[in-house]
Design an enzyme around this catalytic site. Sequence first.
Site, short mmCIF file in Angstrom:
data_model
loop_
_atom_site.label_atom_id
_atom_site.label_comp_id
_atom_site.label_asym_id
_atom_site.label_seq_id
_atom_site.Cartn_x
_atom_site.Cartn_y
_atom_site.Cartn_z
N HIS A 155 -1.36 18.80 -0.11
CA HIS A 155 -1.83 19.92 -0.94
C HIS A 155 -0.59 20.67 -1.43
O HIS A 155 0.23 20.12 -2.16
CB HIS A 155 -2.79 20.77 -0.09
CG HIS A 155 -3.55 21.83 -0.81
ND1 HIS A 155 -3.51 22.01 -2.16
CD2 HIS A 155 -4.39 22.80 -0.34
CE1 HIS A 155 -4.28 23.03 -2.50
NE2 HIS A 155 -4.84 23.53 -1.41
N HIS A 192 -4.51 12.84 -8.05
CA HIS A 192 -5.28 14.05 -7.82
C HIS A 192 -6.73 13.67 -7.58
O HIS A 192 -7.21 12.70 -8.17
CB HIS A 192 -5.18 14.98 -9.04
CG HIS A 192 -5.54 16.39 -8.71
ND1 HIS A 192 -6.82 16.84 -8.71
CD2 HIS A 192 -4.76 17.43 -8.36
CE1 HIS A 192 -6.83 18.12 -8.38
NE2 HIS A 192 -5.59 18.50 -8.14
N ASP A 222 2.59 19.47 -8.94
CA ASP A 222 3.74 19.54 -8.04
C ASP A 222 4.90 18.65 -8.45
O ASP A 222 5.98 18.74 -7.87
CB ASP A 222 3.31 19.15 -6.61
CG ASP A 222 2.48 20.25 -5.97
OD1 ASP A 222 2.81 21.41 -6.20
OD2 ASP A 222 1.50 19.93 -5.27
N1 CMC Z 1 1.10 7.27 -4.72
C1 CMC Z 1 0.65 5.99 -4.57
N2 CMC Z 1 -0.64 5.68 -4.49
C2 CMC Z 1 -1.53 6.67 -4.56
C3 CMC Z 1 -1.14 8.01 -4.73
C4 CMC Z 1 0.23 8.29 -4.81
N3 CMC Z 1 0.66 9.54 -4.97
N4 CMC Z 1 -2.24 8.80 -4.78
C5 CMC Z 1 -3.27 7.98 -4.64
N5 CMC Z 1 -2.86 6.70 -4.52
C6 CMC Z 1 -3.71 5.50 -4.41
C7 CMC Z 1 -4.35 5.42 -3.05
O1 CMC Z 1 -3.57 4.69 -2.14
C8 CMC Z 1 -5.66 4.72 -3.40
O2 CMC Z 1 -5.36 3.35 -3.58
P1 CMC Z 1 -6.45 2.22 -3.11
O3 CMC Z 1 -7.64 2.44 -3.99
O4 CMC Z 1 -5.77 0.92 -3.35
O5 CMC Z 1 -6.72 2.49 -1.67
C9 CMC Z 1 -6.01 5.27 -4.78
O6 CMC Z 1 -4.76 5.65 -5.37
C10 CMC Z 1 -6.95 6.47 -4.74
O7 CMC Z 1 -6.32 7.48 -3.95
P2 CMC Z 1 -7.05 8.38 -2.89
O8 CMC Z 1 -6.12 8.61 -1.75
O9 CMC Z 1 -8.40 7.78 -2.57
O10 CMC Z 1 -7.28 9.70 -3.72
P3 CMC Z 1 -7.67 11.11 -3.14
O11 CMC Z 1 -8.47 11.79 -4.19
O12 CMC Z 1 -8.27 11.00 -1.79
O13 CMC Z 1 -6.26 11.83 -2.94
C11 CMC Z 1 -4.28 13.04 -3.38
C12 CMC Z 1 -5.71 12.70 -3.85
C13 CMC Z 1 -3.72 14.15 -4.25
C14 CMC Z 1 -4.34 13.54 -1.92
C15 CMC Z 1 -3.43 11.75 -3.48
O14 CMC Z 1 -3.38 11.32 -4.82
C16 CMC Z 1 -2.02 11.99 -2.93
O15 CMC Z 1 -1.82 11.88 -1.72
N6 CMC Z 1 -1.02 12.30 -3.81
C17 CMC Z 1 0.32 12.61 -3.35
C18 CMC Z 1 0.37 14.02 -2.78
C19 CMC Z 1 0.34 15.07 -3.88
O16 CMC Z 1 1.06 14.99 -4.88
N7 CMC Z 1 -0.48 16.11 -3.66
C20 CMC Z 1 -0.58 17.25 -4.58
C21 CMC Z 1 -1.92 17.34 -5.20
S1 CMC Z 1 -1.93 18.47 -6.60
C22 CMC Z 1 -1.64 20.02 -5.92
C23 CMC Z 1 -2.81 20.52 -5.19
O17 CMC Z 1 -3.80 20.92 -5.81
O18 CMC Z 1 -2.70 20.60 -3.96
#
Ligand code: CMC
Length: 429
Positions: A268, A307, A363
């Site tokens: 986050h 996201h 971010d």
């Molecule tokens: N790098 C590589 N792969 C990714 C990333 C990433 N940053 N984000 C998602 N994926 C992949 C993930 O592995 C999954 O792949 P698969 O379908 O093969 O398993 C797919 O994309 C869908 O991801 P998810 O984890 O199911 O998506 P989510 O909605 O649960 O997670 C997130 C959203 C923001 C937690 C995630 O994208 C992430 O960890 N990003 C990096 C951390 C980050 O930048 N966070 C800041 C968010 S914006 C500020 C805020 O509002 O807090």
Amino acid sequence: MATQTLSILDNRTGKKYELPIADGTIKAMDLRQIKVADDDFGLMTYDPAFMNTASCKSKITFIDGDKGILRYRGYPIEQLAEKSTFLEVAYLLLYGELPTKAQYDEWAENITMHTLIHENIKKLMDAFHYDAHPMGMLISTIGALSTFYTDAKDIHNPESRKKQTYRLIAKMPTIAAFAYRHSVGRPYVYPDNNLSYTANFMSMLWKMTELQFQASPVLVKALDVLFILHADHEQNCSASAMRGIGSSHVDPYSAMAGAAAALYGPLHGGANEEVLRMLDIVGTKEKVPAFIKDVKEGKGKLMGFGHRVYKNYDPRAKVIKTLADEVFEVTGRNPKLDIALELERIALEDEYFVKRKLYPNVDFYSGLIYQAMGFPVEMFPVLFSIPPTVGWIAQWEEMLLDGEQKIARPRQVFLGSGSRDYVVMSKRK
Ligand code: CMC
């Protein structure tokens, strides 16, 4: 009668159910009537991480994740970032309308008059170890505020809520700046009420022996815009924490300590700190393809990408990318920008990221600006915590005034052991 309904045929019993559809949703509680027998609890939904569950009705912030749209109370974020100020946006988020001149003056005066913190809070912050993470200090201090403002327990009194709103928005920059000064071993700088909200924050951070701190107007504006962009983001992890904790009717300081703790996590608000660490690990532009390959092989994440809601370019990231150029004109270019731009370029062309609709989020570039301004990475989540104070309070108050809300208490699907008899220790295997 609802004009739209969802028909459900239960193959187990042959019974048919008509569930009303309102605002594009069915009520999860309407599923409870679907039973096989009178003593059956009824059907539940299973939705870990709330992927498809609306926990509230809200009028504050609108996001269309597929189109990359973000609006506060109907106003596009791009217009607010260009034309408004953080304090004006705060008023808008809390009260639903942009303030008139008289309303704004009164609002800004009330915030300015609450910037000082009790001397005992200062002493409390002094007790932290010299290398304490400033975000840990911030979270603890927000919680401690509840012991100073015991009137905050009166959460059903609108006047009391207003008072805590002034206090929280006004004191967050003071506490954040004191946490920073503590971490670098400098004396605390008290608020200067002749300065704007953002300029005063910068003065408390960086003033040395001069009579009044002279901040660069470009940097004051840039920080103000960053604050606007982070002021609210509907039901994200920290706002949901604020609502969830607040639903127990605890005071807003205690609830907000929980919201700030949720924000601290690397998935986050801690993500911008992780982006900078990642750029350090990548090291040079030439190593970007190898890093992307590692990410695709599951050896780590591309921090600042992806996201839960945006499946398009985060509109806040677009504003920040432009802002970065203005800031770098004053501070000098952050050399890590080239690595970030190369990461973005390659990722946006790569099938892995395209297929999963992974775009830069807020971010990805904000940390580069913070670093160019002179903030250590540990301060990034602290900076990210100041503006959502407004959103957290707006969400908390909306929850309190919503007649449909109750204490937040999800159900579970129990898959553990059935009933069994206690075994004394000597007989255990
Ligand atoms: N790098 C590589 N792969 C990714 C990333 C990433 N940053 N984000 C998602 N994926 C992949 C993930 O592995 C999954 O792949 P698969 O379908 O093969 O398993 C797919 O994309 C869908 O991801 P998810 O984890 O199911 O998506 P989510 O909605 O649960 O997670 C997130 C959203 C923001 C937690 C995630 O994208 C992430 O960890 N990003 C990096 C951390 C980050 O930048 N966070 C800041 C968010 S914006 C500020 C805020 O509002 O807090």
